[in-house]
Design an enzyme around this catalytic site. Sequence first.
Site, PDB file in Angstrom:
ATOM      1  N   ASP A  14      19.962  -6.696  15.972  1.00 21.09           N
ATOM      2  CA  ASP A  14      18.766  -5.987  16.415  1.00 21.09           C
ATOM      3  C   ASP A  14      18.944  -5.438  17.834  1.00 21.09           C
ATOM      4  OD1 ASP A  14      15.829  -5.420  16.850  1.00 21.09           O
ATOM      5  OD2 ASP A  14      15.756  -6.456  14.926  1.00 21.09           O
ATOM      6  N   SER A  64      12.225  -1.761  15.336  1.00 21.07           N
ATOM      7  CA  SER A  64      12.636  -2.762  14.350  1.00 21.07           C
ATOM      8  C   SER A  64      11.928  -2.602  13.015  1.00 21.07           C
ATOM      9  CB  SER A  64      12.393  -4.166  14.906  1.00 21.07           C
ATOM     10  OG  SER A  64      13.133  -4.356  16.092  1.00 21.07           O
ATOM     11  N   HIS A 125       4.437   0.902  18.724  1.00 28.08           N
ATOM     12  CA  HIS A 125       3.290   0.217  18.114  1.00 28.08           C
ATOM     13  C   HIS A 125       2.068   1.127  18.026  1.00 28.08           C
ATOM     14  CE1 HIS A 125       4.924  -3.918  18.072  1.00 28.08           C
ATOM     15  NE2 HIS A 125       5.648  -3.471  19.069  1.00 28.08           N
ATOM     16  N   ARG A 187       0.239  -6.310  27.170  1.00 30.15           N
ATOM     17  CA  ARG A 187       0.524  -6.585  25.751  1.00 30.15           C
ATOM     18  C   ARG A 187       1.042  -8.003  25.528  1.00 30.15           C
ATOM     19  NH1 ARG A 187       5.513  -3.017  23.701  1.00 30.15           N
ATOM     20  NH2 ARG A 187       5.829  -4.792  22.328  1.00 30.15           N
ATOM     21  N   ARG A 262       2.460  -7.024  15.643  1.00 25.93           N
ATOM     22  CA  ARG A 262       1.823  -7.490  16.878  1.00 25.93           C
ATOM     23  C   ARG A 262       0.318  -7.191  16.916  1.00 25.93           C
ATOM     24  NH1 ARG A 262       5.105  -9.644  20.625  1.00 25.93           N
ATOM     25  NH2 ARG A 262       7.336  -9.193  20.550  1.00 25.93           N
ATOM     26  N   LYS A 332      12.031 -12.139  14.484  1.00 28.46           N
ATOM     27  CA  LYS A 332      12.425 -11.046  13.583  1.00 28.46           C
ATOM     28  C   LYS A 332      12.306 -11.418  12.103  1.00 28.46           C
ATOM     29  CE  LYS A 332      13.483  -8.244  16.960  1.00 28.46           C
ATOM     30  NZ  LYS A 332      12.810  -6.949  17.191  1.00 28.46           N
ATOM     31  N   ASP A 399      17.860  -7.142  21.014  1.00 28.94           N
ATOM     32  CA  ASP A 399      16.567  -6.509  21.253  1.00 28.94           C
ATOM     33  C   ASP A 399      15.683  -7.340  22.170  1.00 28.94           C
ATOM     34  OD1 ASP A 399      14.770  -4.348  20.794  1.00 28.94           O
ATOM     35  OD2 ASP A 399      13.595  -5.669  19.521  1.00 28.94           O
ATOM     36  N   HIS A 403      14.871  -6.352  26.014  1.00 27.87           N
ATOM     37  CA  HIS A 403      13.529  -6.026  26.520  1.00 27.87           C
ATOM     38  C   HIS A 403      13.243  -6.668  27.875  1.00 27.87           C
ATOM     39  CE1 HIS A 403      11.926  -3.606  23.359  1.00 27.87           C
ATOM     40  NE2 HIS A 403      12.032  -4.523  22.427  1.00 27.87           N
TER      41      HIS A 403
END
Length: 510
Positions: A14, A64, A125, A187, A262, A332, A399, A403
């Site tokens: 990822d 993803s 998102h 977030r 999310r 994931k 991933d 981030h």
Amino acid sequence: MTATPKPLVLIILDGFGHSESHKGNAILAAKMPVMDRLYQTMPNGLISGSGMDVGLPDGQMGNSEVGHMNLGAGRVVYQDFTRVTKAIRDGEFFENPTICAAVDKAVSAGKAVHIMGLLSDGGVHSHQDHLVAMAELAVKRGAEKIYLHAFLDGRDTPPRSAKKSLELMDATFARLGKGRTATIVGRYFAMDRDNRWDRVSSAYNLIVDSTADFHADSAVAGLEAAYARDENDEFVKATRIGEAARVEDGDAVVFMNFRADRARELTRVFVEDDFKDFERARQPKVNYVMLTQYAASIPAPSAFAAGSLKNVLGEYLADNGKTQLRIAETEKYAHVTFFFSGGREEPFPGEERILIPSPKVATYDLQPEMSAPEVTDKIVDAIEHQRYDVIVVNYANGDMVGHSGIMEAAIKAVECLDVCVGRIAEALEKVGGEALITADHGNVEQMTDDSTGQAHTAHTSEPVPFVYVGKRQLKVRQGGVLADVAPTMLHLLGMEKPQEMTGHSILVAE
């Protein structure tokens, strides 16, 4: 089906993209002897995981959810982002029956319309243009009280980039003559997906009751105060803007995130009567709308219903008597199950799943190996016992650590991945199995932002690697995309692809 399957393993790294640039490239900075050897000795190339190639708008970086949908479907999947944007452009959005019904109910009772969602142009998102359109819809349908609850990004966008998005909404409300931003929060709190209810509760209490440690007269002032506290966008603590705008019975609440994973937890707090993960001070009876279906089990309507995908890889393998394992750590797990299966929650016949818990750390730079070694232990065991025809694994490290924007941690993350891939390759060699190594999108190959000099915490639009690991004499064709991976797997399994799969095998005879 053979009596002792020699597994075909799909390894999804990822956030592991390809870039020739060494600047901020954790992959090129890391010591990766296994991947280096595979690149030198095995058929490999690059495939596309972004933009129109995965059903996103041109130039839009992959993510993803989109990546796994395309990988599992064997066709380019038209994404929710594109569906919503097109509906706004065509004018259909403003007549959407689900949204209009909720807004009209609130308006007829003199109640408020609450718009909440991730406010950024990240496009992973949500997209801020969709929130602008929602404000326009509310005004067109006669709403007098319109409140925005803005979740700040800094993850799919630069870490301190929310100001321009907040200013966009201020300008929108000024143009419309109605509405205002009522709350801001990062977030990290509003969009958890790992059952960290202490975070979610702070966002819920902010939105519903205006409960906040911090107050400001304007959204931009609230943001600047957060920066002064050394909080980047993602981590901005609950902040009330102006007078309290509590959510009351009869109000409409529209969650404008189009990506499900999310958005589920906060939605559950709003709509589930028997919710027990933390004690709610209040549960207002609202007209709640999910932009898309976040989960079939959530008792709320969605504005854009999920389309069904027939004959995705998992279904086709099951229908042909093949066994399969899906495995990932918590972060994931939804991607390698729900999204890879085309939006299906339940396993297919002959499909088993293993969930390895993600480490309970605040951010994954603190434990860059995450749970990859434990995931690998399970895969090696499954290979050695030849339990499955197909194994699909996601490694989250590239991933999730990418981030964080922290280069040293990212290097450790990909070095851990290299060891894991080596262990799988060694186990496969012993039993005569094969593997395909690829990624869903880029991230960890760009850890610094060339234009701002800040840490780069977002995904990229770089191509991703595609490597065949096995003994066959094959070569990789040019121009492959993520949708070609499932047909490639069927090719290796000696199976015809179903007509619904429009992708083509990336591997051709030498």
